[in-house]
Structures are given as C-alpha cells and as structure tokens.
Design an enzyme around this catalytic site. Structure first.
Site, PDB file in Angstrom:
ATOM      1  N   GLU A  57       0.837  -1.195   0.000  1.00 54.97           N
ATOM      2  CA  GLU A  57       0.000   0.000   0.000  1.00 54.97           C
ATOM      3  C   GLU A  57       0.878   1.253   0.000  1.00 54.97           C
ATOM      4  OE1 GLU A  57      -2.203  -0.862   3.559  1.00 54.97           O
ATOM      5  OE2 GLU A  57      -3.146  -2.609   2.637  1.00 54.97           O
ATOM      6  N   LEU A  75      -6.124  -1.654  -1.024  1.00 58.08           N
ATOM      7  CA  LEU A  75      -5.907  -1.631   0.429  1.00 58.08           C
ATOM      8  C   LEU A  75      -6.413  -2.939   1.043  1.00 58.08           C
ATOM      9  CD1 LEU A  75      -6.833   1.529   2.478  1.00 58.08           C
ATOM     10  CD2 LEU A  75      -6.045  -0.628   3.406  1.00 58.08           C
ATOM     11  N   ALA A  76      -5.624  -3.994   0.904  1.00 58.05           N
ATOM     12  CA  ALA A  76      -6.109  -5.311   1.315  1.00 58.05           C
ATOM     13  C   ALA A  76      -4.906  -6.211   1.594  1.00 58.05           C
ATOM     14  CB  ALA A  76      -6.976  -5.908   0.214  1.00 58.05           C
ATOM     15  N   GLU A  77      -4.613  -6.417   2.862  1.00 60.71           N
ATOM     16  CA  GLU A  77      -3.411  -7.181   3.215  1.00 60.71           C
ATOM     17  C   GLU A  77      -3.541  -8.656   2.845  1.00 60.71           C
ATOM     18  OE1 GLU A  77      -4.937  -5.002   5.114  1.00 60.71           O
ATOM     19  OE2 GLU A  77      -3.442  -3.410   5.290  1.00 60.71           O
ATOM     20  N   PHE A 123       2.098  -1.211   8.477  1.00 60.21           N
ATOM     21  CA  PHE A 123       2.448  -1.174   9.903  1.00 60.21           C
ATOM     22  C   PHE A 123       2.195  -2.566  10.487  1.00 60.21           C
ATOM     23  CE2 PHE A 123       1.881   3.363   9.290  1.00 60.21           C
ATOM     24  CZ  PHE A 123       2.826   3.927  10.133  1.00 60.21           C
ATOM     25  N   ASP A 124       2.999  -2.896  11.499  1.00 61.92           N
ATOM     26  CA  ASP A 124       2.873  -4.187  12.191  1.00 61.92           C
ATOM     27  C   ASP A 124       1.435  -4.600  12.507  1.00 61.92           C
ATOM     28  OD1 ASP A 124       2.579  -2.225  14.333  1.00 61.92           O
ATOM     29  OD2 ASP A 124       4.765  -2.237  14.427  1.00 61.92           O
ATOM     30  N   PHE A 158      -1.227  -4.141  11.010  1.00 59.14           N
ATOM     31  CA  PHE A 158      -2.112  -4.386   9.869  1.00 59.14           C
ATOM     32  C   PHE A 158      -1.768  -5.669   9.126  1.00 59.14           C
ATOM     33  CE2 PHE A 158      -2.074   0.434  10.074  1.00 59.14           C
ATOM     34  CZ  PHE A 158      -3.112   0.446  10.993  1.00 59.14           C
ATOM     35  N   PRO A 173      -4.992  -8.978   8.943  1.00 58.77           N
ATOM     36  CA  PRO A 173      -5.936  -9.401   7.889  1.00 58.77           C
ATOM     37  C   PRO A 173      -5.308 -10.424   6.937  1.00 58.77           C
ATOM     38  CG  PRO A 173      -6.050  -7.025   8.177  1.00 58.77           C
ATOM     39  CD  PRO A 173      -4.878  -7.514   9.002  1.00 58.77           C
ATOM     40  N   HIS A 231      -0.019   0.659  15.619  1.00 55.88           N
ATOM     41  CA  HIS A 231       1.148   1.067  14.842  1.00 55.88           C
ATOM     42  C   HIS A 231       2.459   0.807  15.583  1.00 55.88           C
ATOM     43  CE1 HIS A 231      -2.084   3.306  12.871  1.00 55.88           C
ATOM     44  NE2 HIS A 231      -1.293   3.573  11.862  1.00 55.88           N
TER      45      HIS A 231
END
Ligand SMILES: Cc1ncc(C[n+]2csc(CCOP(=O)(O)OP(=O)(O)O)c2C)c(N)n1
Ligand SMILES: [Mg+2]
Lengths: 377, 323
Positions: B29, B58-60, B83-84, B86, B89, B129
């Site tokens: 992202e 926007l989709a881990e 970020f850690d 996130f 998902p 975060h």
C-alpha cells in the site's frame, strides 16, 4: 431502478420522508450548485431553511474543531491528527438524518459526526494526544470507538444489527468507512452478510478520492455504489459536498431500512482537502489543479451562498462566528488540560475478570517503577 | 563502504535485488508514487516501473494471497505491510497458505516471498502502529523470521531474504529507521547467524531489532560500573542461532533477553528454555527476560514506561548478578 418505500409495511409508525428514488445511474444526487443556486433536483425536493441553517452551523463548528486540532498538532500538543476538512457535508448531512438512538460505527476521520453526537473536545482529543486509545463511552453517544484497522467495524455494525433484527426494533445501525476500506474483505463480507440476513445496516462510504496516496482509480475497478446491486441492496450515490443532498439521501436510506429491514449503501462523493494525516505530505502524489477544482466545490461555501441568497440575516452568521470562536477556545483549553495517563492504571483495563499472571506483572511493574524512581532520585 | 540510514540501506538493498533479478516484484500500500509511508521504496517505481513496484488495493490478505499466485509463476514478490498492526488481515494467507505450501506439496512447490514489516513502538504512534508480533510467525512452521537492527544488516539481510527460496518474515525496527550507520559492500555473514556485538564475562544480553541499541547502551552503562556485559544481536528468530547463544552462555553464565514483545510466550521464553536445556551447568542465574507486559501496546504518552529501557535492562542484569 427504484423501490417503493411508501406503500409497504404498516407496522412501523415513523413518518415516511419524501420519497427519493434509489439512484444507481449517472451523476451523484445534488441539490445545491457550488454557486449556491439550486439544481433541478434541489428545486423539486425543496429547501428547508431551518434545517439548512442548522446543518451549516454544525459544519462550521466541525471545521473549527478540525482547524484547531491541526494547529494544536503543529504546536506539538497532539501527536497526530486526521483532518476531516472538506468532508463536513458528508458527515453532518448523514449523521443529522439519523436518530440519536441509531448506533454509529465510525472510522478515525469522523470528527464531525462525533462532535454532532455531543462528544466533547476533551473526549475527542485524548486519543490523538496519545493519552488513551479512545475517549468516550460508546453507549453515552451511541457512537462506537473509531476503527483504525480499516473496515473491521463494518462487520461489528452488522452483528449489532443482528441483535436489532432479533429484538424487532426499528433501529438503523450506521457504519462509516472510506473508499480505501472497501477493498478489505471484511467490508465485502459485511455487505453480503447484512444483505443475506436482511439486516438494518446503513453503509456510509465517504469516497474522498484518496486512500493516503492511492487514488480511487487504482483502488477499485468500478464505482463503489454499483456494488450494492450485486449484493442485493439499494444504494444512493450522492454529492458528498452537498449537505442537503446527503441529508435527503440518508433520510431516504434510513427510512427504507426502517420499513423494509434490509441494508442500504450510500456513496458520498467528496474530497480529502488536507493530507491523509498531520504526518502526510500530499504534494508528493497529487496536483494543485485537482485540489483547486475541489476547493471550488467546498461544502460550506455553497451553503453560505445559498443562505445569503435566501436572505439569511447577518446576525445569524455573526452569532455563528462567535460560537465557533468559543468552540476554538474550548478545544485549546480542553487539550492542554487533559490529565496525564499512568501505565500502572492500564493493567486493569485488559481483562474484565481477574487474570493472575497479568496481576503479577502489574505488581512487578509497580515495584520496579518504585525502585527505579528511588535510583534516579 | 558508505554511511546510510536504515531506510536508505533497505532502499539500496531492494534496488540491488531488483536490478540483479527481474523476477523481484515489490507490492504494497502506497509504496509506488509515495515510496511507502516510511519511504523505504522511494524512487524504485521511477527506476523499475509500475509493474515491478505495485501500489496495491488496500487489502493485506490480497497482498499476500496474490504474492503467492505470482510466486507460483516464478516471481519473487516482496510485500510491504504498512504497519505491524495491519498484518493480521493477512494472517490466514501467511499462516495457513504461505507457510504450508511447501510441506503440503510434498516439497514440490517453494514460495520465495518476503514480507517486510515495520515493527515496534517508540515513535509516538496511535494504536495498532507499534506492535511486536514476531512470536506468531516464529511459532509457524514453514516461515523464516529475521529482524535487522543496523543499516549494514538491513542492506545485506534484505537481499539475502529475497534470495531465499522460503518465505521470510522480515522485521524492520521502525524507531531505528533514521539511525545512520556504515554499510559495507560485502557481507560474509549468513542470514541465519546471530552476531556477537560485545563479549562479556559477567552477563550476556540478547536482543533483536529495536532493542539491540538499548542492550548496547545498557552494556556500556554496566561497564562503567565495572561489569563485563556482552551483547548478542539475534538477527534471526526462526531458525534461532543457538550455537552462538550457547557459546556466550558458556563464557558469561548469565543471560538476559530483551525484546519489545510481551515476555509471555515471547522469543525470550524459547531462548530461556533452549539455553537451560543445553547449558544448565554453565548457568549462574536463571535466564531472565525484559519485555512488554501482557497487555495491548499502550497509548503513546506512556510508551517510554512500557518499552524495555536501559534502566530495566540494568535492573535485570543486577538481579542476575545477585542471584
Ligand atoms: C487494515 C489496515 N491496513 C492499512 C492501514 C493503514 N491506513 C490507514 S488509513 C489508510 C487509507 C484509508 O483510506 P480510506 O479508506 O479511503 O479512508 P480515508 O483515510 O481516505 O478517510 C491506510 C492504508 C489500516 N489502518 N488498516
Ligand atoms: Mg479515502
């Protein structure tokens, strides 16, 4: 495609607002042009002057809060701020069309919604000053904590609505999220779940054209509101910078949900006028021309023009300016007077019931904090 | 040799990997036009094009899942998780898919994918975060997990991780991103070797990523008080370099593990168990752990009290010395 919302179920007593057809084609619903004149839809729908003044007032206060908070961040008083500049109409128009008893699940940018619901500046800023993870009691304002992990809360709203459905209330459960969040699996699961279960969820997508540096053209292959049809829910595509159109669309969508039970989707087309957050530099990825073209569509300016065309007395604007000044001062004071947080106090927040190993950690933390304090004295 | 920040070293390492092997693709992202929120990928899209430095939706889960698809065709994707907090998902794609492909395929299919995660606290960030989640992934068979602490390691380790035929979870200490250090052109150190930064005869501190600098500062402070305290930079979490840890334990007899993650079932717990199994008779005190309390990462204003500090490390060293 339009759905009848006025000829159905008689079990609900709430009055039905003027029917607004479900919009799935063409340009977004809009009532007020940027120059303050009315569109044909606006003329047809009619303008409620008191409502307009009230919405304008709320938008101006929200903008004041946002501006003050950003300047507090610049002075080092806040760690971070996520600006809602430019999105006041999308937020105020929608929240004002809900009932105070309707539960809302917000994301992190819904400061205007929070302010409208009565959240105090202190409750709003405590998170961004780095003192707490959330500032208000969700039950007090029927406003849940801000979801920072994108899209997760759309499923929470859906579950909350399962309860409303079982209890046969006529609540609407609203979830606010951005264009970027619609790429998450959770959001699409929520769309499907709410529709499959015919649940009273109002999905409110503020499409502000950007997800940090990612434009909607990179984010999605099609328009967001068009997904609603495939999920089997009605949708309203609305000019998110037009507070009256947003209000009318939300009123219609909420009425639809209260009468028919199933979910609905609103896509409010708006623009993130500021950076993603106080840490972001948007000049790295978007053009001045784009920003200027949206500045010409500012949500407050057009309503101010409309109100002046409608001969609103100068005293209205003067009083409003005073209220805004008072709010600004309140925000600054509230921020500086926030109580410090102690780590020792946070151990008790983790579990509802006693947890022996965490309790042991708390004791050892307190002992070592005392010991270290002794060393440094 | 040159002086670089840790971010600059990662950027240089990624650039070199991409130049050397056109199957290397970066995805994440905001990594393209913006160059990532920490600018780790700055300038790479201009150099290698939008097909190889991909701004994803926007989709881990999507980022890791599609990386697997690309790897199945022979590409070597490097995913950035912004970020850690996130990465979750994508948990299913990492733990059930990525980690297991090779074993499930009877060894026929390998997935050379790197997942870069800026990790840890100390930057005054809002919730989600500042997390340290290495234990989840180290607990998952099939994943390699490494953690860099210096610009030199960042530069070399990212290239080695990309060359690995296995999936690698690659942790970057975000509060050390702007620290500068010397970067050598060559490295003779293997990706899965710990590094002894300082020998010590009284006690050995074991740290990785962001706490390596804390451990070094504590060792220097202890030296002023007349204690000889060594420091091992773990660098690799899965596999663990136990032989280096054992050697140091044999010399000092005391071990304190320092990490930002909670101590409960953290890497320190594994190290303590492993060392007491193999070096029981060399130990002069139990292996001690300094890390987070078992609670969600707290609000930024109290993170200094939460993070392992030099004082807390010294208190543990004291405890070990006086055992
Ligand atoms: C699951 C997850 N991934 C990544 C992030 C980091 N992040 C925070 S906001 C943001 C962009 C969100 O864009 P959008 O949904 O359009 O909302 P907006 O910020 O525009 O209001 C990203 C990528 C996050 N918060 N959660
Ligand atoms: Mg957006």
């Amino acid at each position: 495609m339009s759905r009848q919302t006025d000829s159905q179920s008689t079990t609900k007593t709430r009055p039905v607002p003027p029917t607004l057809s479900v919009i799935t084609e063409g340009s977004p619903l809009s009532f007020v042009n940027p120059d303050g004149t009315l569109t044909a839809d606006g003329e047809a729908h009619g303008i409620d002057i008191e409502l307009t003044r009230g919405l304008y007032r709320e938008m101006l206060l929200a903008r004041t809060l946002d501006r003050e908070a950003l300047s507090l961040q610049r002075q080092g008083e806040l760690n971070l701020w996520l600006m809602c500049l430019g999105q006041e109409a999308a937020q105020i128009g929608s929240v004002a069309a809900l009932l105070p008893s309707d539960m809302i699940f917000p994301s992190y940018r819904e400061h205007a919604v929070a302010l409208y619901r009565g959240v105090t500046p202190a409750e709003l800023l405590v998170q961004w000053r780095g003192l707490a993870h959330s500032g208000w009691d969700p039950r007090k304002y029927n406003l849940q904590m801000a979801a920072l992990v994108l899209g997760t809360h759309t499923l929470h709203a859906t579950g909350y609505a399962v309860g409303a459905r079982m209890e046969q209330t006529d609540e609407v459960v609203a979830a606010y999220f951005g264009d970027g969040a619609t790429s998450q699996g959770d959001v699409n699961e929520a769309f499907n779940w709410a529709s499959a279960g015919s649940l009273p969820v109002l999905f409110i997508c503020q499409n502000n054209q950007w997800a940090i540096s990612t434009p909607t053209s990179v984010q999605s292959g099609g328009q967001i509101f068009r997904r609603a049809a495939a999920f089997g829910m009605p949708t309203w595509f609305v000019d998110g910078n037009d507070v009256l159109a947003v209000h009318a669309a939300t009123t219609a969508a909420a009425a639809h949900i209260r009468l028919n039970g199933g979910p609905a989707l609103i896509e409010a087309e708006t623009y993130r006028m500021a950076g993603h957050s106080s840490s972001d530099d948007p000049t790295r990825y978007r053009s001045d021309e784009e920003l200027e073209s949206w500045a010409r569509r500012d949500p407050l300016t057009r309503i101010e023009k409309l109100l002046r065309l409608m001969e609103t007395p100068e005293s209205f604007f003067a009083e409003l300016d005073e209220s805004a000044e008072r709010l600004g001062a309140e925000v600054r004071d509230a921020c500086r007077n926030l109580e410090p947080t102690e780590l020792a106090d946070l151990f008790g927040n983790v579990y509802a019931e006693p947890h022996d190993s965490l309790e042991a950690e708390r004791r050892s933390y307190q002992e070592s904090a005392r010991a270290l304090a002794g060393v440094n004295r | 040799m040159s002086t670089m920040s840790l971010v600059g070293a990662l950027n240089a390492g990624l650039r070199k990997s991409m130049a050397d092997d056109d199957r290397v693709i970066l995805m994440g992202e905001d990594i393209g036009t913006l160059g990532g929120v920490f600018r780790v990928t700055a300038g790479l899209r201009e150099e290698f094009g939008a097909d190889r430095v991909v701004d994803t939706p926007l989709a881990e889960s999507g980022i890791v899942g599609t990386a697997i698809g690309l790897a199945l065709r022979g590409y070597r994707p490097v995913c950035e998780i912004q970020f850690d907090g996130f990465v979750y998902p994508a948990f299913d794609q990492i733990v059930s898919q990525l980690a297991k492909f090779r074993a499930r395929s009877g060894g026929r299919v390998s997935l050379p994918i790197v997942i870069r995660i800026p990790v840890g606290g100390g930057i005054g960030a809002v919730e989600h975060h500042s997390e340290s989640n290495e234990s989840y992934f180290a607990h998952t068979a099939g994943l390699r997990v490494v953690s860099c602490a210096t610009p030199d390691d960042a530069f070399h380790m990212i290239q080695q991780a990309i060359q690995s035929d296995d999936p690698v979870i690659f942790y970057e200490p975000k509060r050390r991103y702007w620290d500068k250090g010397e970067v050598l052109d060559q490295s003779d150190r293997n990706l899965h070797e710990a590094r002894v930064l300082r020998e010590g005869s009284d006690c050995t501190l074991v740290a990785h990523g962001p706490t390596v600098a804390t451990a070094l500062a504590a060792a220097l402070a202890a030296a002023e008080d007349g204690f000889s305290v060594g420091v091992v930079d773990l660098r690799t979490i899965s596999p663990l370099d136990l032989s280096t840890l054992e050697e140091q334990t044999m010399t000092s007899g005391r071990v304190v593990v320092v990490h930002e993650a909670s101590t409960f079932l953290g890497i320190g717990a594994e190290i303590a168990a492993a060392i007491s199994e193999s070096c029981f008779y060399s130990l002069r005190s139990p292996v001690l752990r300094v890390g987070a309390f078992n609670m969600p990462y707290p609000p930024a204003k109290v993170e200094d009290a939460f993070l392992p500090s030099v004082d807390r490390v010294l208190a543990a060293v004291d405890h070990a010395m006086n055992y």
